[in-house]
Enzyme design. Structure first.
Site, short mmCIF file in Angstrom:
data_model
loop_
_atom_site.label_atom_id
_atom_site.label_comp_id
_atom_site.label_asym_id
_atom_site.label_seq_id
_atom_site.Cartn_x
_atom_site.Cartn_y
_atom_site.Cartn_z
N ARG A 212 0.84 -1.21 0.00
CA ARG A 212 0.00 0.00 0.00
C ARG A 212 0.87 1.26 0.00
O ARG A 212 0.54 2.25 -0.67
CB ARG A 212 -0.90 0.00 1.24
CG ARG A 212 -1.92 -1.11 1.28
CD ARG A 212 -3.02 -0.92 0.26
NE ARG A 212 -4.08 -1.90 0.45
CZ ARG A 212 -4.15 -3.07 -0.14
NH1 ARG A 212 -3.17 -3.43 -0.98
NH2 ARG A 212 -5.15 -3.90 0.06
N LYS B 201 -5.73 2.47 1.51
CA LYS B 201 -6.79 1.48 1.36
C LYS B 201 -6.57 0.31 2.31
O LYS B 201 -5.49 -0.28 2.35
CB LYS B 201 -6.83 0.99 -0.08
CG LYS B 201 -7.93 -0.03 -0.35
CD LYS B 201 -7.91 -0.49 -1.80
CE LYS B 201 -8.98 -1.54 -2.06
NZ LYS B 201 -8.96 -2.02 -3.46
#
Length: 425
Positions: free
Chosen positions: A366, A401
């Site tokens: 991420r 996310k």
């Protein structure tokens, strides 16, 4: 130098280099066959060459003693030499035709010679060669043929002993002694050379398999699998470092460049990444397209695993910039680094792979995907662990996310200290 940092292995010398100008003979007729079959056929060729050499020696011995009396035997030996040298042509038929031809002419010739000089000549001991080399020249896939060849050799050996206690020639004792000696030397030499040659091929094949295994898996994991192949490799690591990188804009660029140029550029970039990783003791886990995943402190204990990974990461942006300029393209790399517990293991049975997973891996991924081109984005834990030795720039909180709001930092450089000061890393 780390355990993983190794110099490139020297290219092995050709298997047949010792034959000099005859080295090409070993591979005659083997083209087009699968590699395992080609290796077996080279053994057939080598044995044919040895038979040709020894047949010539026998012809010279007979000519020395009495060329006129032994003219038929000289002709048979020379004919045997010619047929042996042309044996590789039979590879065109199938993978066992040459070996069958070789066994047939050798068996017939040996029986003819025992008939000529009797069992005192010792020529019949050449049949023992079959028991040693039959598997090497026919292969395990032709077990029935191997068994038939060995049994035939045994029966001919026994028949020659009982049928010809005396030969049709009244040979001189010195000739019989020479024949016995040369038969013993021939038998020992062929067995030693062919079996040794076969083991040499097996060792090289094993070395190539080991090299391939070590190229797929970390060295420590590969050794564990070789020692206990049935054991499952599954490890929990309390703390390790994980890096993900991605080439920004590569997908769009690939559509313009075409397959050949795209592969050439990506291959050079990944190769240079691999070299940089090896120089810092970093373990590459995998590549997914233009994405690159690497770890430290997983398969090999490294107290300085995070500084190692940070130093490698700092070298990637300049590396990509240099290679992009060399290829006339515009690429930049985006990097994410995280630190924490991971799990690792070998998964799959067919096309198995060594992989690392866990929350730390997800976070590193991420951080890369939410990062900036040309920058190295790290978690707060990475910044805290490296703050004394590296320079960081606060990026501030970002939405990640699956994680939510996360405070991140950009790794800029390694600190430069005065010569009289050292830091642990």
């Amino acid at each position: 130098m780390s355990k993983k940092q190794k110099s490139a292995p020297a290219r092995p010398a050709p298997l047949y280099a010792w034959l000099g100008p005859l080295s090409g003979y070993a591979e005659l007729g083997t083209a087009g066959y699968p590699r395992p079959v080609r290796l077996r056929l080279t053994i057939v060729n080598m044995m044919a060459l040895l038979i040709a050499i020894f047949s010539l020696v026998y012809a010279i011995v007979f000519a020395y003693y009495d060329a006129q009396t032994y003219s038929h035997l000289i002709v048979v030996n020379l004919l045997l030499m010619v047929i042996a040298l042309t044996v590789p042509l039979a590879h065109r038929i199938n993978d066992i035709a040459a070996a069958i031809l070789l066994a047939t002419i050798e068996y017939a010739a040996l029986f003819y010679f025992v008939r000529a000089f009797g069992r005192a000549s010792g020529i019949q001991i050449n049949y023992i060669v079959a028991a040693a080399v039959a598997f090497a020249i026919y292969g395990l896939s032709h077990f029935r043929l191997v068994a038939a060849v060995i049994v035939a050799a045994l029966l001919l050996h026994i028949a020659a002993w009982f049928l010809y206690p005396e030969g049709i020639y009244s040979a001189e004792p010195s000739l019989l002694a020479n024949l016995y000696l040369s038969s013993a030397v021939t038998t020992f030499c062929i067995i030693a050379l062919v079996v040794g040659y076969a083991f040499n091929l097996a060792d090289r094949a094993r070395a190539q398999a080991d090299a391939l295994l070590h190229n797929i898996l970390p060295e420590t994991i590969a050794e564990r699998l070789k020692e206990k192949p049935d054991d499952r490799v599954a490890d929990a690591v309390a703390e390790a470092s994980v890096l993900f990188s991605d080439l920004v804009g590569f997908t769009e660029l690939a559509q313009k460049l075409g397959a050949e140029r795209t592969v050439a550029i990506l291959d050079q970039i990944v190769t240079e990444f691999d070299r940089l990783a090896a120089s810092h003791g970093v373990e590459k886990i995998k590549t997914i397209g233009d994405g690159y995943m690497a770890v430290t402190g997983v398969s090999l204990r490294q107290d300085d695993h995070l500084p190692r990974l940070a130093r490698m990461a700092l070298g990637l942006p300049n590396l990509v910039e240099r290679l992009s300029a060399a290829h006339g393209v515009d690429l930049r790399v985006r990097i994410g680094i995280a630190i924490g517990p991971v799990m690792a293991g070998v998964i799959g049975t067919d096309k198995f792979s060594y992989d690392v997973w866990g929350e730390t891996v997800n976070l590193a991924s991420r951080l890369e995907s939410h990062g900036l081109p040309g920058e190295i984005q790290v978690s707060g834990a990475v910044r805290d662990a490296l703050e004394d030795g590296f320079v960081f720039e606060a990026r501030g909180p970002i939405q990640v996310k699956g994680v939510g709001e996360l405070e991140t930092w950009l790794l800029k450089e390694e600190r430069r200290f005065p010569a009289n000061r050292t830091i642990s890393a």
